[in-house]
Scaffold this active site. Structure first.
Site, PDB file in Angstrom:
ATOM      1  N   GLY A  50     -36.248  65.226  34.448  1.00 11.92           N
ATOM      2  CA  GLY A  50     -37.524  64.523  34.550  1.00 11.92           C
ATOM      3  C   GLY A  50     -38.093  64.117  33.202  1.00 11.92           C
ATOM      4  CB  CYS A  51     -37.645  65.163  29.787  1.00  8.55           C
ATOM      5  SG  CYS A  51     -38.820  66.496  29.953  1.00  8.55           S
ATOM      6  CD  GLN A  52     -38.381  57.269  28.157  1.00  6.54           C
ATOM      7  OE1 GLN A  52     -39.559  57.580  27.972  1.00  6.54           O
ATOM      8  NE2 GLN A  52     -37.971  56.032  28.086  1.00  6.54           N
ATOM      9  CB  SER A  53     -36.780  62.942  24.972  1.00  2.00           C
ATOM     10  OG  SER A  53     -37.803  62.027  24.757  1.00  2.00           O
TER      11      SER A  53
END
Length: 140
Positions: A50-53
């Site tokens: 769920g994190c872009q990074s």
């Protein structure tokens, strides 16, 4: 220190800065102090979904308290996870589970993040609490 005391300390620290430019710089500086995750834990199993990074988190139970380590490939994200780890690391699983994250709103963090970073923040909190639930279950 308790979770509440640490949250108050963070709120006070962020209040010292006049604008978000300074707060972002402070978050970047906090990211540099992050207890870094061992390279062997930089695997897909430790990535927060769920994190872009990319954000890797490892949790270990020591003396009935959870010790978190983490890393990220993005400097702002690294600062965000550093703040969360500062609050939740070396705390009892039950306290982590019961802790609210109202301090994030109080420092204005969520409203100053892009929607994808804000989603990532929620995913980070959820993952740290999932570790706490898993360890609390072991302790019961």
């Amino acid at each position: 220190m308790t979770i509440s005391e640490i949250k108050e300390e963070i709120i006070d620290e962020f209040a010292m800065f006049d604008d978000w430019e300074e707060r972002y710089q402070y978050m970047i500086d906090l990211g540099k102090t992050l207890p870094l995750i061992d390279e062997k834990y930089k695997t897909d199993d430790h990535i927060i979904k769920g994190c872009q990074s990319k954000v890797w988190v490892h949790a270990e139970l020591k003396d009935d308290k959870i010790e978190f380590t983490a890393d990220s490939d993005a400097i702002i994200t690294k600062g965000i996870i550093a703040i969360l780890i500062r609050v939740f690391s070396n705390q009892h699983p039950k306290d982590i589970i019961e802790a609210d994250t109202d301090f994030i709103d109080q420092i204005g963090l969520k409203e100053h993040l892009s929607p994808t970073r804000a989603n990532g923040l929620v995913s980070m909190i959820k993952q740290l609490k999932m570790y706490a639930i898993a360890y609390q279950t072991q302790l019961n």
